[in-house]
Scaffold this active site. Structure first.
Site, PDB file in Angstrom:
ATOM      1  N   ASP A  76     -66.755   1.887  22.411  1.00 13.15           N
ATOM      2  CA  ASP A  76     -65.824   0.834  22.401  1.00 13.15           C
ATOM      3  C   ASP A  76     -64.875   1.040  21.867  1.00 13.15           C
ATOM      4  O   ASP A  76     -65.007   0.905  20.546  1.00 13.15           O
ATOM      5  CB  ASP A  76     -65.979  -0.379  23.518  1.00 13.15           C
ATOM      6  CG  ASP A  76     -66.552  -2.137  22.447  1.00 13.15           C
ATOM      7  OD1 ASP A  76     -67.236  -1.038  21.753  1.00 13.15           O
ATOM      8  OD2 ASP A  76     -65.775  -2.099  22.858  1.00 13.15           O
ATOM      9  N   GLU A 141     -68.522  -4.405  22.405  1.00  7.20           N
ATOM     10  CA  GLU A 141     -69.068  -4.883  20.625  1.00  7.20           C
ATOM     11  C   GLU A 141     -67.459  -5.141  20.515  1.00  7.20           C
ATOM     12  O   GLU A 141     -67.231  -6.654  19.602  1.00  7.20           O
ATOM     13  CB  GLU A 141     -68.604  -3.582  19.714  1.00  7.20           C
ATOM     14  CG  GLU A 141     -69.548  -4.227  18.432  1.00  7.20           C
ATOM     15  CD  GLU A 141     -69.134  -4.927  17.412  1.00  7.20           C
ATOM     16  OE1 GLU A 141     -68.943  -5.748  16.825  1.00  7.20           O
ATOM     17  OE2 GLU A 141     -67.142  -4.252  17.392  1.00  7.20           O
TER      18      GLU A 141
END
Ligand SMILES: [Zn+2]
Length: 395
Positions: A76, A141
């Site tokens: 991500d 994250e």
């Protein structure tokens, strides 16, 4: 069959997926399509928790006889910010003057692309693996980090997985590739202080109780004296007051309430319990001080609430892991990397409860910025470092 040995090609595939947290946007599918032909069994668990978006993650393992090495990271990325300000569209993976532009180029699709290429080269060269390698990749994250690495580790452990060491591919180098390996991280702890006073007329302060006087008294006690002087492996613990709020629009009114929030980055002379106790002690002692509150009989009336979950401090003492990675960097680059515990927190804070973990990746200079980019040459160099590391660690 594509063999994923080229980190540049791998990275193009990853950057062109607009996987802003929590969107998967094809990034894990792209990674799966690189790993599956290399003999990895790939699973993609989705985790949920009330109040947070569902997030898809990836765990891939190829087994052999020998140590089990985990590569951890995330696909991500943070939002692009002002898209018009980018030199090239942020998900185009455009190459210009020896650099590839795109959100996630260094943080940290680049690290994932290089480790994948390193594994692909190792397997192509040897036809097999001496040990086991797993990829523990989250899509959470940069977001709340609730449906990501922490849950993925628990999930994998419940399936019987265990690891001998882990490397996280975050961009750890401040300036040049090979500058820095992170062998630990400071802890982080945040709290909010609310001081309750008595509202009144600014000309008649004796009839009121100004909470700002109390708040300043309390904050002074947190800021001075310093919490410590630093330790052998860590810089000094630091407390920053990050916001102070009264919200009072009137100049002639003493407000009823004042709040402040602080964040502490702490070293290994504390744990979250001893640090919380120290903060409570300082505040309780300061609450009775009269310097800014002359004539007040009652102590400052305050409440302290701790925010979020603290992230724990850790330091990795594992000679094989740290030593092998240091030697790999030195062998490829010709310089000895600094071993550091500086900077913010990372998902290594979850992994350290399962196995020794270090962090090493690309150069972090442009992470989260407009025009995030990576030197194409660094992608090849990092791949070589990882390949060397895999070779030596599994040997
Ligand atoms: Zn990152």
């Amino acid at each position: 069959m594509k063999s994923a040995t080229d980190p540049v090609e791998n990275l193009v595939q990853l950057i062109t997926c607009p996987s802003v947290t929590p969107a998967e946007a094809g990034a894990l599918t792209a990674l799966e399509s690189m790993l599956a032909p290399l003999g990895f069994s790939v699973e993609r668990p989705v985790f949920s928790e009330e109040g947070t978006p569902d997030v898809e993650n990836l765990y891939a393992r190829r087994s052999g006889n020998g140590p089990h090495l985990m590569f951890a990271g995330h696909t991500d990325v943070v939002p692009v910010g002002d898209e018009a300000a980018w030199k090239f569209p942020p998900f185009s993976a455009a190459i210009h003057n020896g650099q590839m532009y795109g959100r996630g180029a260094v943080d940290m699709k680049g690290g994932v692309a290089c480790f994948t290429a390193a594994v692909a080269r190792h397997i192509t060269k040897h036809g097999s693996l001496k040990g086991s390698i797993s990829f523990l990749i989250t899509g959470d994250e940069e977001g709340p980090s609730i449906n990501g690495t922490g849950k993925l580790l628990e999930w994998a452990k419940a399936k019987g997985e265990s690891w001998d060491a882990a490397i996280v591919g975050e961009p750890t180098n401040p300036d040049k590739l090979g500058d820095m390996i992170k062998i630990g991280r400071r802890g982080s702890l945040s709290g909010t202080i609310t001081v309750n006073g008595v509202q009144g007329h600014a000309a008649y302060p004796h009839l009121a109780d100004n909470p700002v006087r109390g708040l300043v008294t309390l904050l002074d006690s947190l800021l001075y004296p310093a919490l410590d002087k630093g330790t052998k492996d860590f810089q000094a613990t630091n407390l920053e007051v990050t916001t102070m709020d009264v919200g009072n629009p009137a100049v002639n009114v003493i407000p009823a309430k004042a709040t402040a929030t602080f964040n502490i980055r702490y070293n290994d002379s504390w744990n979250d319990e001893t640090l919380m106790a120290e903060i409570h002690n300082r505040l309780d002692r300061a609450a009775g001080r009269r310097k800014l509150r002359p004539g007040r009989k009652s102590p400052v009336n305050y409440e302290l609430t701790w925010r979020d979950r603290p992230s724990h401090v850790f330091l990795t003492h594992d000679d094989k892991l740290v030593g092998t990675l240091t030697k790999s960097v030195e062998a490829v680059i010709g310089r000895r990397p600094q071993l550091s515990t500086s900077g913010g927190t990372s998902d290594a804070r979850f992994i350290k409860d399962y196995c020794p973990v270090v962090e090493f990746g690309l150069v972090g200079k442009t992470m989260h910025m407009v025009d995030e980019r990576v030197d194409i040459a660094d992608l090849e160099t990092l791949t070589q470092i990882y390949e060397r590391f895999i070779e030596d660690f599994l040997a």
